[in-house]
Scaffold this active site. Structure first.
Site, PDB file in Angstrom:
ATOM      1  N   HIS A 121       0.860  -1.185   0.000  1.00 26.58           N
ATOM      2  CA  HIS A 121       0.000   0.000   0.000  1.00 26.58           C
ATOM      3  C   HIS A 121       0.895   1.234   0.000  1.00 26.58           C
ATOM      4  CE1 HIS A 121      -2.833   2.975   1.705  1.00 26.58           C
ATOM      5  NE2 HIS A 121      -3.807   2.158   1.360  1.00 26.58           N
ATOM      6  N   ASP A 198       3.114  -4.008   8.072  1.00 24.82           N
ATOM      7  CA  ASP A 198       1.846  -3.316   7.873  1.00 24.82           C
ATOM      8  C   ASP A 198       0.741  -4.317   8.200  1.00 24.82           C
ATOM      9  OD1 ASP A 198      -0.536  -2.319   6.866  1.00 24.82           O
ATOM     10  OD2 ASP A 198       0.242  -1.833   4.885  1.00 24.82           O
ATOM     11  N   GLN A 201      -4.484  -5.046   7.147  1.00 19.16           N
ATOM     12  CA  GLN A 201      -5.423  -6.042   6.624  1.00 19.16           C
ATOM     13  C   GLN A 201      -5.357  -7.372   7.367  1.00 19.16           C
ATOM     14  OE1 GLN A 201      -7.699  -5.270   4.474  1.00 19.16           O
ATOM     15  NE2 GLN A 201      -6.912  -3.254   3.917  1.00 19.16           N
ATOM     16  N   LYS A 224     -10.692  -0.665  10.605  1.00 19.81           N
ATOM     17  CA  LYS A 224     -10.839  -1.870   9.797  1.00 19.81           C
ATOM     18  C   LYS A 224     -11.233  -3.076  10.642  1.00 19.81           C
ATOM     19  CE  LYS A 224      -7.429  -0.284   6.390  1.00 19.81           C
ATOM     20  NZ  LYS A 224      -8.300  -0.007   5.242  1.00 19.81           N
ATOM     21  N   CYS A 362      -4.803   2.398  -3.694  1.00 21.08           N
ATOM     22  CA  CYS A 362      -3.548   2.942  -3.148  1.00 21.08           C
ATOM     23  C   CYS A 362      -2.377   1.989  -3.385  1.00 21.08           C
ATOM     24  CB  CYS A 362      -3.681   3.252  -1.659  1.00 21.08           C
ATOM     25  SG  CYS A 362      -4.871   4.559  -1.292  1.00 21.08           S
TER      26      CYS A 362
END
Length: 409
Positions: A121, A198, A201, A224, A362
């Protein structure tokens, strides 16, 4: 786990869009909020609203207890060694920028290497571009396999003794790839580098244990994972946080201030200048309670089942191209319908009450790797059902008819 019963816990899902019951399939962008989270934030503002760490009055004490209690929940949720390793942020983007600015720029020099992948991302790509430009370090990429996965052999060859930072997503927001973080961490540490992850997700969907994974930094967002927008957290090993410089200076993060010199509070508060996102932290704590009451392992199993079913249904539609690995993928399906632009696909689906995401997500370098300008994406969460997938598949057939799609001959 009963997704139909869970859906009733989310007030926003009980509505019609364009005359159809809402099917929300944009969970990778943001998840919806259960009543328990909404009520926790509401109760904080109605009963406990005050600034933290400062006032000695009752409201201030209650607000501080709620804020620091949420930090304890995050530490437990990630299995961090202590709350000193949990810094509240505005979200994943802020956390990754904190590492790139506060840590990487302090240690990198010309000749050093930063390693990432083309699936990142933008929030885990641009900060490293900027860090490389500021320090003279070299930015390198681990190549992707044809199915959008990463080979450990490539990690071994790209990460060298000159590599100081490796930053990679746990789960791709486009491909659904689940990267083998623990195995990558072993390679990275053997080469003498640190691993930044990261977790935007992965945290809402997988049981995350930062100590078992042996990551050095791990960033995620609350919105999220059923929490409020504008709140997230950065996990970091305490010895690395100690070396980092704060990005923001002012009230709340100071220990002593003189006219020409100042000193900072201990971890984690030296990174939380100004009035923090108190209500957001309370909401995040409530979201963690909600997810833990269901079980992250159960959520993961359910989403993989829905994603597998979606792969089968969409693959049966002529003209659909699906991107990413066929097996071992997260709960999302990214696709294109022939030469119909993804924005047009999403617009037609919206007339059927179905919310998906369309665009480059993104991830412009990844779009170029896929040789497309944009894609459509359906992403699933704990309240989605096979019936939602059926609605999506039926609507895509209608979309084909609407645009008069004919397969290439």
């Amino acid at each position: 786990m009963d997704p139909i019963a869970l859906k009733a816990e989310f007030p926003i899902l009980n509505q019609e869009i364009n005359g159809h019951p809402l099917v929300y399939l944009d969970n990778a962008a943001t998840a919806q909020k259960p009543r328990s989270v909404i009520e926790a934030v509401k109760r904080y503002y109605e009963w406990d609203n005050a600034n933290v760490h400062r006032g000695v009055h009752t409201l201030g004490s209650r607000a501080t207890d709620a804020y620091e209690g949420a930090r304890e929940k995050v530490a437990r949720f990630l299995n961090a060694a202590s709350t000193r390793e949990i810094v509240f942020t505005r979200g994943t983007t802020t956390g990754l920028n904190m590492v790139a600015h506060g840590y990487a720029r302090q240690v990198l020099k010309p000749g050093d290497e930063i390693v990432i992948t083309p699936m990142e991302h933008h929030s885990n790509l641009i900060p490293w571009q900027q860090a490389a430009k500021a320090t003279g370090a070299t930015l390198k990429y681990i190549p992707l396999q044809p199915d959008g996965t990463v080979s450990l052999a490539d990690v071994e060859s790209v990460v060298t003794e000159n590599t100081k930072v490796v930053s990679i997503t746990y789960v791709s927001n486009v491909l659904g790839t689940v990267n083998p973080i623990a195995k990558i961490a072993e390679i990275v540490h053997r080469k003498g580098a640190i691993l930044v992850v990261d977790g935007a997700q992965s945290t809402p969907h997988l049981k995350v244990d930062v100590r078992a994974l042996d990551v050095d930094f791990y960033a995620f967002s609350g919105h999220k994972m059923c929490g409020p927008t504008g709140i997230g957290a950065l996990y970091g090993k305490a010895q690395l946080f100690e070396r980092m410089e704060p990005m923001e200076f002012g009230g709340e993060m100071i220990d002593f201030v003189d006219l020409y010199e100042s000193s900072w509070k201990d971890l984690p508060w030296k990174f939380e200048g100004g009035t923090p996102i108190i209500a957001g932290a309370v909401g995040l704590g409530a979201a963690i309670d909600f997810l833990e009451s269901i079980g992250l392992e159960e959520i993961d199993r359910h989403e993989k089942k829905i994603a597998k079913y979606a792969m089968e249904r969409l693959s049966a539609i002529e003209g659909i191209t699906i991107y990413g690995p066929k097996e071992e993928r997260a709960g999302l399906v990214t696709f294109n319908l022939g030469d119909v632009h993804p924005h047009d696909v999403a617009t037609v689906l919206d007339t059927e009450g179905i919310a998906i995401r369309a665009g480059h997500h993104c991830c412009q370098p990844l779009m170029r790797w896929l040789n497309v300008s944009a894609t459509a994406r359906a992403s699933f969460y704990l309240y989605n059902t096979e019936q939602d997938v059926d609605r999506l598949a039926d609507a895509l057939v209608k979309t084909k008819e609407f645009f008069g799609y004919e397969p290439a001959r």
